[in-house]
Design an enzyme around this catalytic site. Structure first.
Site, PDB file in Angstrom:
ATOM      1  N   HIS A   1       0.835  -1.248  -0.099  1.00  0.00           N
ATOM      2  CA  HIS A   1      -0.008   0.025  -0.101  1.00  0.00           C
ATOM      3  C   HIS A   1       0.825   1.364   0.047  1.00  0.00           C
ATOM      4  CE1 HIS A   1       0.812   0.646   4.292  1.00  0.00           C
ATOM      5  NE2 HIS A   1       0.695  -0.438   4.567  1.00  0.00           N
TER       6      HIS A   1
ATOM      7  N   CYS B   1       3.268  -4.548   7.198  1.00  0.00           N
ATOM      8  CA  CYS B   1       2.797  -4.567   5.738  1.00  0.00           C
ATOM      9  C   CYS B   1       4.077  -3.945   4.848  1.00  0.00           C
ATOM     10  CB  CYS B   1       1.555  -3.615   5.402  1.00  0.00           C
ATOM     11  SG  CYS B   1      -0.021  -4.623   5.970  1.00  0.00           S
TER      12      CYS B   1
END
Length: 267
Positions: free
Chosen positions: A172, A188
């Site tokens: 992301h 992440c």
């Protein structure tokens, strides 16, 4: 002779009083792909995406086409959390390499999965486990954070699934570009906004993602050492100063970076 000496001295004195020329090093330039953009937000209104500061565009952080020596097929996205890079594998033994921010030691994902969901300006909600284990940080966000310029998932998110189930592992964007190249998140993979937008546009649902293990990283990237700024570089790369690697072949040193609870919590 005395007059000649006097005139010579006067000439030298006048030269010393004359204007001096100074040279100023040119300011670092930001490549076109990292310049400011305007993007349509989740409600259709324009959102300004600032240019990436030149200081963050280190050699390993800038996207670049490189030779790829891994075994992965073209079309695969390969994440190396230990070398802190992401490869978009191409034909002819090449790949587009991006710098990424990764999870702190002991968090994250390893192995293979597929991109099953893609979202523009996604919402973010902490998991129940996160709220239960750290309510002082995450309880306030239990209702979720709407997509937008202040959302920790940034402008785009690619959701990794395994065997049809969400792994809660994401590739992301980020509202903190200074973190790229460092180990600061909860697991992440973050990218510069400009990089994740372009990767998002060319990545199809069903794309395979491979997240390397420490052993695979060592075999393909070599040993890494962390710099005082929190980046990693190959051990044969020149750096001004470096931390001493810990026992073993993969550096586990982390750097303390001040980020918001939301940003540091993203899984």
């Amino acid at each position: 002779m005395r007059l000649a000496s006097l005139f010579s001295a006067l000439a030298l004195g006048l030269a010393a009083c004359g204007p001096t020329q100074t040279t100023t090093a040119p300011a670092p330039t930001v490549p076109a792909v990292y310049q400011a953009r305007v993007d349509a937000g989740p409600d259709g209104n324009a959102i300004d995406i600032p240019a990436v500061r030149a200081a963050y565009l280190t050699d390993r952080n800038r996207r670049q086409r490189v030779a790829y020596n891994g075994p992965d097929a073209p079309g695969t996205i390969v994440v190396d959390p230990y070398a802190r890079v992401l490869y978009d594998v191409m034909e002819n033994g090449e790949a587009m390499r991006f710098g990424v921010a990764v999870g702190r030691a002991g968090t994250g994902f390893e192995g293979s999965g597929v991109i099953s969901v893609k979202r523009r300006w996604p919402n973010w909600t902490p998991t129940q486990n996160m709220i239960r284990t750290s309510p002082e940080l995450y309880a306030q966000f239990a209702g979720g954070v709407a997509g937008g310029a202040d959302n920790p998932l940034g402008s785009r998110a690619l959701y990794l699934y395994r065997n049809g189930r969400d792994t809660y592992y994401r590739i992301h964007g980020t509202m903190d570009p200074s973190s790229i190249g460092k180990a600061t998140s909860a697991g992440c993979i973050r990218m510069f906004q400009q990089d994740v937008i372009d990767l998002f546009d060319k990545t199809d649902l069903g794309t395979r993602v491979k997240v390397r293990s420490p052993q695979e990283s060592l075999a393909l990237e070599g040993r890494m050492v962390e710099t005082p700024e929190g980046y990693v570089v190959p051990t044969d790369a020149p750096i001004v100063a470096q931390t001493q690697p810990t026992a073993g072949d993969v550096v586990t040193t982390t750097t303390t970076v001040s980020v918001s609870p939301v940003e540091s919590a993203v899984r």
